[in-house]
Structures are given as structure tokens and as C-alpha cells.
Design a protein around this motif. Sequence first.
Motif, short mmCIF file in Angstrom:
data_model
loop_
_atom_site.label_atom_id
_atom_site.label_comp_id
_atom_site.label_asym_id
_atom_site.label_seq_id
_atom_site.Cartn_x
_atom_site.Cartn_y
_atom_site.Cartn_z
N UNK A 79 0.81 -1.22 0.00
CA UNK A 79 0.00 0.00 0.00
C UNK A 79 0.84 1.27 0.00
N UNK A 80 2.15 1.16 0.26
CA UNK A 80 3.00 2.34 0.18
C UNK A 80 3.13 2.76 -1.28
N UNK A 81 2.87 4.02 -1.55
CA UNK A 81 2.88 4.50 -2.92
C UNK A 81 4.26 4.37 -3.56
N UNK A 82 4.32 4.02 -4.84
CA UNK A 82 5.63 3.85 -5.50
C UNK A 82 6.46 5.13 -5.50
N UNK A 83 5.80 6.32 -5.56
CA UNK A 83 6.56 7.57 -5.53
C UNK A 83 7.36 7.69 -4.24
N UNK A 84 6.74 7.26 -3.12
CA UNK A 84 7.43 7.33 -1.82
C UNK A 84 8.59 6.36 -1.79
N UNK A 85 8.36 5.14 -2.28
CA UNK A 85 9.44 4.14 -2.32
C UNK A 85 10.59 4.64 -3.19
N UNK A 86 10.26 5.26 -4.32
CA UNK A 86 11.31 5.78 -5.20
C UNK A 86 12.09 6.92 -4.53
N UNK A 87 11.38 7.78 -3.77
CA UNK A 87 12.06 8.88 -3.06
C UNK A 87 13.00 8.33 -2.00
N UNK A 88 12.56 7.26 -1.31
CA UNK A 88 13.41 6.63 -0.30
C UNK A 88 14.64 6.01 -0.97
N UNK A 89 14.43 5.38 -2.12
CA UNK A 89 15.58 4.80 -2.85
C UNK A 89 16.54 5.89 -3.31
N UNK A 90 15.98 7.03 -3.73
CA UNK A 90 16.83 8.14 -4.16
C UNK A 90 17.69 8.66 -3.02
N UNK A 91 17.19 8.47 -1.79
CA UNK A 91 17.95 8.89 -0.61
C UNK A 91 19.00 7.85 -0.22
N UNK A 92 19.08 6.74 -0.98
CA UNK A 92 20.11 5.74 -0.74
C UNK A 92 19.65 4.52 0.03
N UNK A 93 18.35 4.37 0.23
CA UNK A 93 17.83 3.23 1.00
C UNK A 93 17.03 2.35 0.04
N UNK A 94 17.60 1.23 -0.33
CA UNK A 94 16.97 0.37 -1.33
C UNK A 94 15.80 -0.40 -0.76
#
Length: 818
Positions: A79-94
Motif C-alpha cells: 500500500x506504500x505509494x511507488x513515488x514514496x518508495x522511489x524517493x526513499x531509494x533516491x535517498x540511498x535506501x533500497x
Amino acid sequence: MAFNHLPAGVHDALRPLSVRPVTHSVSMAHDQIPRQAGIHPSPRAVLGRLSTGAGRGARITHTEHLPPRPGTHADWPSAIRPEVINAIRAAGIDRPWAHQARTAEHALRGDSVVVATGTASGKSLAYLAPVLSTLLDGSEEPNGRGTTALYLSPTKALAADQRRAVAGLTAPLGTGIRAAVYDGDTPVEEREWVRQYANYVLTNPDMLHRGILPGHPRWSSFLRALRYVVIDECHTYRGVFGSHVAQVLRRLRRVCARYGSSPVFLLASATASDPAVAASRLTGVPVVEITEDSSPRGEVVFALWEPPLTELHGEQGAPVRRTATAESADLLTDLAVQGVRTVTFVRSRRGAELIALIAQERLAEVDRSLPDRIAAYRGGYLPEERRALERALHSGELLGLAATTALELGMDIAGLDAVVVAGYPGTRASLWQQAGRAGRTGEGALAILVARDDPLDTYLVHHPDALFRQPVESTVLDPDNPYVLAPHLCAAAAELPLTEPDLELFGPATEELMPQLEQRKLLRRRATAWHWTRRERAADLTDIRGAGGSPVQVVEAATGRLLGTVDAAAAHTTVHEGAVHLHQGRSYLVRQLDLDDSVALVEEAAPPYSTTARDTTAISILETTTEIPWGDARLCFGSVEVTNQVVSFLRRKLITGEVLGESKLDLPPRTLRTRAVWWTVTDDQLEEARVHPQALGGALHAAEHASIGILPLFATCDRWDIGGVSVPLHPDTLLPTVFVYDGHPGGAGFAERAFHTAARWLAATREAIAACECEAGCPSCIQSPKCGNGNDPLDKKAAIRLLTTLLAGAPEQPPAAE
């Protein structure tokens, strides 16, 4: 004659800076230390260098090595939106750690949840991911504002730090997340924008209590859409402060219900015992707990450090150790010379200023560029001063900081290598929280606990299992305390008239209090509801920090410049006429304390001494709630009235601690109604213990001092939260009696905890006195830095015999906790 030991209100008084002249020498040459950016020195190597030199190695009583720990990943809930997951990945957390994913899953399901894992385990991301995802969902709704969330932190610094973290994470998400800080530092022109447009508001319980809830109609659209309430560092909400915050949160839930919302609570805590129980008591709703820490951890080297005894003698001729302040300043100096980024945590504002000042002076002898890279950080600074220090620490411009607990709470200080804790902070939870500030990037970290000349500190550095093999404490708070509850009922009635169904929300003590509030003409019942009757603001009836009044402003007399503030409860002991006040490395003398206007006028000076207040205390029993036999002795718990008056202050030389003189003060007495635990002994027991009448006062007084010093092992308090009185013949018991009481109106739960753990608490007290190497008593066992009687009389040997006899009659099973 009564012998006493006072609690809060003496927080900033400081033991002498040092007890002997010290020739400081750094442990290795300045040019030998590698300083390449990004290199984290090995904690073992750093400690090895610190321990070189005459007698240095002997000061380390124990070294604990905590090995590295691997992490365990999981997947974010779908249920976590993909935009949020992508922003977290952009911060270096895969991928998230397992505990982060579990926390997010509960939050999205609508469960209130507390995540209680170690420092730097990613608790912020655990609640931010579901909050940001839900806020994005809401921003797409056609009804305007959409979903909102509220973030509460115990300090302004932490809220500002979280705002920076959210801004960095949400930059790729566009305008769907509108985060803003709303606290006392927020400019007036920005506040209306926050109320109307922000969907993630970061504030503190004080602003919620005084600003948001009383003005809830102006926040109606925000509260109507409120989905989540994040409570960060929730383990700090203990004692009276925690009890106040618990009632503020009940008021928030009630106002939200009025607008049709029922927010989910997301809580983050340092490791604690029974976090779900504490979180539920704080919020008033059922809470799920996540306690398994799945994040990785670098190696931690934790050293226990005891300053050496000196050749000088203190009160009553007792041997004196070098102060933790002087020792910690040396360590901060050495670490700075090594290029080791360090925070030194200090218990008092004055101590933080002194350590920074000493380190700056000594570093100037090594490298003229280094003093500017050391600073103090404490409460009471003006907002612009705090912000500048926070920026300098984040940027790496500062190499070392001497800080009070204002910096302990969760600020993401990347790149720190070491933490020095100047004196046990009162609880194991707080100790690990402070130690965890280092190594936050997963690198190895060094932590050093420097013992004060204090019974508890001495006990801990020689009993490391009490720190490293025991669970952290449970959080103690009492929302039903009538002194806490009554003003919040008035505030709630001012926000919305109180009805019968509301009473259950505020707890079982509410029904009994309502008639009393009516009699005092604070509330008036009309038809089916109670209304606030006064013109003044009901929220101003109480200070939720328990400070007992408006902060005292410290003003430079010559210029009218505001230097900072001091809590009202501490004013009598820290800014009385003649007191030495430190601010950002400069010393001032207090020329006048105006209690009516809450102003202390000071002028800059450089006196070669520090000041320590003296006071007297009397205590009377109002009600005995519980009483049990300990053989012929009795252990009791109940309500008491304490009358305290600051009567004088001592001037001590900064280096040696020598008393230069005593000056009388004319300050009004203060009365406190609170809760206490006390024990009595009989004449037969005194005879059995061979405590003769001439030694009785000293035996009781010594047992009282030591028991106050040891109690923080058993309750989430420190010795400044509690006070004590010992009396050879108390008029209410007609027996020799020792009292230990909560230093807050109505009690804070600490004395009650002492009652329920009395056998273990007093046994540890006896052991601490008996194990001390001194002959007749010293600050490491039975002397108290806050004793109003000059630590006279004290009888160490008689205290040991008295406690042995008392404990012989203790029941095998301690009384069950209520």
C-alpha cells in the motif's frame, strides 16, 4: 533536627570545577592524527590513545565491546505509494529493515503502534513512509486539503531536524507534501499559512497545549482531516511531564472527535521495557509494539571511567575525586586534538558551558584554529543561537560539542565518532540514547561514561552488569495525578464544554475532581455540561514541563539584552542574588532576582569561584495510603507536605573547591504536596544494630542520601527528581524516620516505584555504602552535593548496621505493584 536532600530546582548547581590544579597534556601530538574527510578512527585505537599517560589507564574500570550486528531486510507493504518508495531509494535506501516494514504495515492498517528499537535504527522512516504515502493519497482528493498528520517532539531542535529530513525526502514528490514547523519560534506571519495549507505540521506538546487546542476552531480543517499523530522519542514523556502530555493527548482526541476524526498514533521510542504499556498509558488507546531491532550496528566500545581521588578534602574532611566536569573537559580536548568528532553530554546547563570553556582554553595551547570548533549547546539559548549551532554541527564545522539533553533526542548527527557522558544521566534508557549518538552511519563508535562523585555513578562503574546485563527501565507516568488532571479538565472545558461521556476519557479520578473544580468556581455546570468560568486562558493554569511558573528571564542590566531563561523551579537556587551564571562561555554575577516580574538582572564579571545554594526542609504526613511491616520496622507510602526554603549560598574556588564563604539569602519558603515512601525503625532495632543515640542522626542521614542516589536504578528518574528528609524523631510517626519523596506536585510515580521495589532498592543502597573504599563517608557513597545541612552529621558505619537490621525484616516477596 531534620536532614534533607532536595530535588529539582537545583538542577544547574555544579560541584567545583576541579579539586586540584591539573596540568593538561594531550595524549598525542596534534600533527600525528590523520584528519582525512570521511575517515572514522577505530574506537579501540581512540580509547587506547586516551588511556595513555600517568594513571590514565587505571581510570578505566571496565570496557564493554559490543560486536557488529548484521541487518535483516524486508519489503515495503504494497500500500506504500511507488513515488514514496522511489524517493526513499533516491535517498540511498533500497529496502527497509524488517522492523520498519512491520511498523508501516500496522500504521496503514489503522493500528496505533510503537517502534522501540535502538538509536539510529531508522525509526523515523518507519513512520514517515506510511505517513507520506497517506498524505499523497489525500492530496489527490477533490475536497481541498485532504489528509493531514501531526508530528510531536519533546524539543524544538528535534522538530527542526525532522523538518529538514522530510524536506530532503519529499523534494521529488512535488507539492503533495506541505510540511511546516509550528512552534514558539515560528514567525507570526507564517502561522496562518501553516494553519490553512500545511498537511504535515511539526510541533511540540507545549504548543499543542497552549496554542493549537485552545484555538482549535482556526485549526478545524486540519483536525477534521487528521489521520496520524506521530509522537517521537516517547520514552521522554515520563514523570510529571509525561503525565501532562498524556492529558494533552486526551484533549486532542476529544477535539478531533468533535470534528469527526480519530487519528492513529505512531510512536517512536528508545529501547524500553513494556513500551506498549507505556505508550497506551500515554495516549489512552491500545498500542501494538515493535521491539525487534533488525538494523545493522557497527562495533561499539563502551568504557566506564572513574576520575582519580585527589589529595584534597571536602566537607567534613572527606576525600574528594576529581570532578566529572574537569575529567570530561580533558577527554573532549584530547578527542578534538585527535580529530575525533565528539559530543559530550552534561547534566546541567552550567556544566555544558564549563566543559566547552575549559576545552576551548586548552585547545588554544595546541592549535589556535581548534577552539572555534568547540561549543556548548543547551536549553535557554535564543532560537537563532540554537539554529546556528545545529547548522554548524550538521556541516562538520564543529568538531566537539558540550551539550545538555536538549541534543540527546533523536537529532540525526551524521559522522560522530565518540560520545562522552559526564555523569550517569539517570536511566539506562537515556544512557543508551546518548551513547547511540555516535556511529550513526554504521561505523564503529566509542562511548565513555565518566562517573561523578556520587553513590550511583560509583556503584555503576564498579558493577558493570547493572548497566550491560539489565533491561532498560519501564516508563513511569501517572495521568491520574490530581495536580496534573485538574488544570487539563479546565482547559478541556474551555475548548469544548465537558459532558458526562467525556469524563471517562480523562480517567477514573475525573469524577471526584469535578465537584472540587465547581467549588473553586473554575467550572460551572449548566444543563448537561461543565463550562469554563474565567476570563483568563485555562491553558495558562499549568506548565506541562512541571517548572511551576513562568521562566525567569536573565537580562544584562547594563544593556537590557536578554541572555536566556531559567526554569522557575530552578530560580531560587541558580539565579539568586550573588549567584554566578554562565552563558556561552561568559560568566555573570546576579545583582537582583525579581520573583514578581520573573527577571534576574546580571552583569558580566569573572569571579574566581562558583556558587552553590543551601536550603532547609521540613516534611509532614498528610495520608498513609499503604503500610506493611518489615519485622518491627514499617514501610509506608502516602501523601506528604514538604516545605523548603533556600537560606544561603556558598562560594567555592573553581580549581580546589575550597569554601571561601557563606552568604545569607532572604527568599520565601515554597510548599509542595506530593507522594513519598518512608520507613521507620524501633528502639529495639536500633539497639540490635548498635546505633547509639548520638550516632542515630548521622546513620539516618547517610542512609537517606545513599538511597536517593541509588533509586534511579529502580525508577525512571534521576536524583534531581526526588528529595529526602531524615528525622531522629518525627512528630507524625514518633519514631526515627527516613522519607524519599517525588519533587513534583501530586507525585510523579517514583516514590511509588520505590515502595514496590524497596527490598532490592535498599539492599543496593547498603551495598553501595559498604563497598566504598573511603573510611568515614564521601561523595561517592553518603555525601550529597545538594545537602542543606552541609553533609553533617553523617555516620557511614552506623548506616550500614542500620540498613542491615532493617533489611533483615524485609518480606521475602516485595509488595505487588498496583
